[in-house]
Scaffold this motif. Structure first.
Motif, PDB file in Angstrom:
ATOM      1  N   TRP A   1       0.826  -1.214   0.000  1.00 51.23           N
ATOM      2  CA  TRP A   1       0.000   0.000   0.000  1.00 51.23           C
ATOM      3  C   TRP A   1       0.856   1.259   0.000  1.00 51.23           C
ATOM      4  N   ALA A   2       1.995   1.197   0.678  1.00 49.83           N
ATOM      5  CA  ALA A   2       2.889   2.359   0.694  1.00 49.83           C
ATOM      6  C   ALA A   2       3.437   2.638  -0.705  1.00 49.83           C
ATOM      7  N   HIS A   3       3.811   1.571  -1.418  1.00 55.33           N
ATOM      8  CA  HIS A   3       4.328   1.736  -2.785  1.00 55.33           C
ATOM      9  C   HIS A   3       3.237   2.264  -3.709  1.00 55.33           C
ATOM     10  N   ARG A   4       2.038   1.723  -3.579  1.00 53.59           N
ATOM     11  CA  ARG A   4       0.949   2.171  -4.449  1.00 53.59           C
ATOM     12  C   ARG A   4       0.630   3.655  -4.217  1.00 53.59           C
ATOM     13  N   GLU A   5       0.663   4.059  -2.967  1.00 51.24           N
ATOM     14  CA  GLU A   5       0.393   5.466  -2.656  1.00 51.24           C
ATOM     15  C   GLU A   5       1.503   6.366  -3.203  1.00 51.24           C
ATOM     16  N   ALA A   6       2.758   5.911  -3.126  1.00 47.36           N
ATOM     17  CA  ALA A   6       3.879   6.693  -3.650  1.00 47.36           C
ATOM     18  C   ALA A   6       3.772   6.850  -5.163  1.00 47.36           C
ATOM     19  N   MET A   7       3.382   5.776  -5.860  1.00 50.65           N
ATOM     20  CA  MET A   7       3.217   5.851  -7.308  1.00 50.65           C
ATOM     21  C   MET A   7       2.054   6.766  -7.684  1.00 50.65           C
ATOM     22  N   LYS A   8       0.997   6.698  -6.901  1.00 48.33           N
ATOM     23  CA  LYS A   8      -0.174   7.521  -7.172  1.00 48.33           C
ATOM     24  C   LYS A   8       0.170   9.008  -7.100  1.00 48.33           C
TER      25      LYS A   8
ATOM     26  N   VAL B   1      -5.580  -3.462   8.223  1.00 51.87           N
ATOM     27  CA  VAL B   1      -4.808  -3.284   6.996  1.00 51.87           C
ATOM     28  C   VAL B   1      -5.332  -4.296   5.984  1.00 51.87           C
ATOM     29  N   LYS B   2      -5.725  -3.826   4.806  1.00 53.65           N
ATOM     30  CA  LYS B   2      -6.203  -4.725   3.764  1.00 53.65           C
ATOM     31  C   LYS B   2      -5.069  -5.643   3.302  1.00 53.65           C
ATOM     32  N   ALA B   3      -5.409  -6.894   3.075  1.00 56.91           N
ATOM     33  CA  ALA B   3      -4.443  -7.876   2.584  1.00 56.91           C
ATOM     34  C   ALA B   3      -4.582  -7.990   1.067  1.00 56.91           C
ATOM     35  N   PRO B   4      -3.861  -7.187   0.289  1.00 57.38           N
ATOM     36  CA  PRO B   4      -4.117  -7.067  -1.150  1.00 57.38           C
ATOM     37  C   PRO B   4      -3.773  -8.324  -1.932  1.00 57.38           C
ATOM     38  N   SER B   5      -4.636  -8.637  -2.914  1.00 57.30           N
ATOM     39  CA  SER B   5      -4.384  -9.727  -3.873  1.00 57.30           C
ATOM     40  C   SER B   5      -4.167 -11.073  -3.185  1.00 57.30           C
ATOM     41  N   THR B   6      -4.917 -11.318  -2.128  1.00 59.87           N
ATOM     42  CA  THR B   6      -4.783 -12.588  -1.408  1.00 59.87           C
ATOM     43  C   THR B   6      -5.860 -13.573  -1.857  1.00 59.87           C
TER      44      THR B   6
ATOM     45  N   SER C   1       0.723   1.225 -10.041  1.00 62.78           N
ATOM     46  CA  SER C   1       1.561   0.221  -9.388  1.00 62.78           C
ATOM     47  C   SER C   1       0.966  -1.147  -9.657  1.00 62.78           C
ATOM     48  N   THR C   2       1.733  -2.044 -10.278  1.00 61.66           N
ATOM     49  CA  THR C   2       1.229  -3.382 -10.548  1.00 61.66           C
ATOM     50  C   THR C   2       1.456  -4.274  -9.330  1.00 61.66           C
ATOM     51  N   ASN C   3       0.806  -5.411  -9.333  1.00 65.88           N
ATOM     52  CA  ASN C   3       0.926  -6.344  -8.210  1.00 65.88           C
ATOM     53  C   ASN C   3       2.330  -6.893  -8.048  1.00 65.88           C
ATOM     54  N   LEU C   4       3.097  -6.947  -9.118  1.00 66.79           N
ATOM     55  CA  LEU C   4       4.406  -7.592  -9.063  1.00 66.79           C
ATOM     56  C   LEU C   4       5.527  -6.645  -8.655  1.00 66.79           C
ATOM     57  N   GLU C   5       5.231  -5.384  -8.495  1.00 69.10           N
ATOM     58  CA  GLU C   5       6.290  -4.426  -8.172  1.00 69.10           C
ATOM     59  C   GLU C   5       6.718  -4.464  -6.708  1.00 69.10           C
ATOM     60  N   VAL C   6       5.849  -4.933  -5.845  1.00 64.73           N
ATOM     61  CA  VAL C   6       6.194  -5.088  -4.432  1.00 64.73           C
ATOM     62  C   VAL C   6       6.363  -6.577  -4.162  1.00 64.73           C
TER      63      VAL C   6
END
Length: 417
Positions: A140-147, A209-214, A153-158
């Motif tokens: 989520w931190a990476h996605r917010e930084a990209m935004k 905290v949401k558990a993304p792409s689980t 931010s794709t799923n594979l970047e983190v």
């Protein structure tokens, strides 16, 4: 389908019967959730393999580990009160040839890995816990930084690991085990045939905290898969049919059909969708979900129609679903990470022979059937549907859709374009 499933159940029993057991605590592994014990547990797996096979037993307690690789004729049992806990350091998961999001590529290993292990089994009643909080926060931190800089931010970047990845294995059996808090997808089956997933409890959180792409269960280029008597609630789709994506995906040997899947007697908590086809799927055939309870606000059946991928979905049945849900049907374009990769192809989807029947739910809306402009739909039937919802209209642009005894809020369904 019944004869096929009965055959694979017999084969699964044959593969796993009479295996000698190896309690990991009798081979130097300690009941200590603070000590990383990957090497010690892997050493036991390797020893069991060298001796001709057997069952690795995790007794009551919590055992911290990175990626484990099971070998031919080995299996895993987690006793009552046992927790195999994943490391939250990505360095403990090797970067190796793998499969993610409909692509064959190098990626981080899962916590539990089995490659070409026919008859592989995981059984409980203990738990496998991915310990994913650190990975989720990083995502989520990476996605917010990209935004903030105007980028996606794709799923594979983190970098984050799946909980279970089983590849090229037949006669797989996952039963009576708890699967928790995956860093990424929870259960990923790729190029596996004759799979039984039964009485498995799969969960990842939506808060704090949401558990993304689980995703609960990802079925990727597999045949003859049964999922029954399971509970699934995850912060993405519960059961997902995969198989490849991209304009040439249907021509690549690493991709392919998902065929003969039966999902029955399951209960679904909150998710993004109960059954999903399409985000990375080129061909799905003979998929049945029946006799299930939904307790969520997400679609029962979701088609993600990719404009960059040739897709064929046929012989899909959803029958006898009760409870509370989102839409009964969600069939819409899916543009996330759209990429024609410079191809001149003009992909489209074909949806045919779909039946949704015997549905009695309180839902957020009835649904939508829009698709991409070139998608083709035929022989789509709604039968014996009783829905209570504040949004009682079906938005549908296709002509070959049949309605038999479809009632919304006590009145005949209204259909509009």
């Amino acid at each position: 389908m019944k004869q096929i499933l009965a055959l694979f159940l017999i084969l699964a029993f044959f593969y796993t019967a009479n295996a000698q057991e190896y309690d990991i605590t009798k081979f130097g592994v300690k009941n200590d959730s603070t000590i990383l014990q990957t090497k010690a547990i892997q050493k036991i797996i390797d020893k069991v393999f060298a001796k001709g096979g057997g069952t690795i037993v995790v007794p009551k307690g919590t055992y911290l580990s990175g990626a484990l690789f099971f070998k031919k004729k080995t299996s895993l049992v987690l006793r009552d009160g046992a927790v195999l806990k994943g490391s939250d350091e990505i360095k403990d998961y090797p970067f190796i040839p793998s499969r993610m999001e409909g692509q064959s590529l190098k990626y981080y290993a899962a916590l539990v890995n089995a490659y070409q292990v026919d008859g592989f089994s995981i059984s409980g009643p203990g738990a496998i816990d991915g310990n994913g909080l650190k990975f989720w926060k990083g995502f989520w931190a990476h996605r917010e930084a990209m935004k903030k800089i105007g980028k996606e931010s794709t799923n594979l970047e983190v970098s984050r690991p799946r909980l279970i990845f089983i590849w090229g294995s037949n006669g797989v059996n996952i039963q009576n085990v708890k699967l928790r808090n995956a860093g990424f997808w929870t259960t990923h089956l790729y190029q596996c045939n004759d799979v039984l997933i039964e009485k498995v409890d799969i969960r990842s959180p939506f808060k704090p905290v949401k558990a993304p792409s689980t995703d609960g269960i990802d079925i990727d280029v597999c045949k003859r898969v049964m999922v029954r008597n399971c509970y699934i609630s995850v912060n993405d789709d519960a059961i997902v049919i995969k198989g490849g994506k991209g304009p040439t995906a249907h021509k690549l040997p690493q991709n392919g059909i998902v065929e003969d899947v039966l999902i029955e007697n399951c209960t679904f908590g909150q998710a993004h969708a109960t059954l999903t086809l399409g985000s990375e799927s080129i061909h799905a055939k003979n998929i049945t979900m029946r006799n299930c309870v939904v307790n969520n606000t997400c679609p029962i059946l979701k088609f993600k129609m990719r404009g960059d991928t040739f897709q064929l979905f046929e012989n899909i049945t959803v029958d006898n679903i009760t409870g509370s849900s989102g839409a009964v049907i969600d069939l819409n374009p899916w543009s996330q990470f759209f990429n024609l990769a410079g191809s001149a192809e003009k992909p489209f989807g074909i949806i045919k022979n779909i039946t949704i029947s015997n549905i009695k739910v309180t839902g957020t809306k009835f649904g939508e059937m829009q698709g991409n402009p070139s998608d083709q739909l035929s022989n789509f039937t709604f039968k014996n549907i009783d829905v209570t919802t504040a949004k009682p209209v079906l938005i549908n642009k296709y002509s070959d859709v049949k309605f038999e005894n479809v009632v919304v809020n006590g009145k005949p369904l209204e259909v509009t374009k």
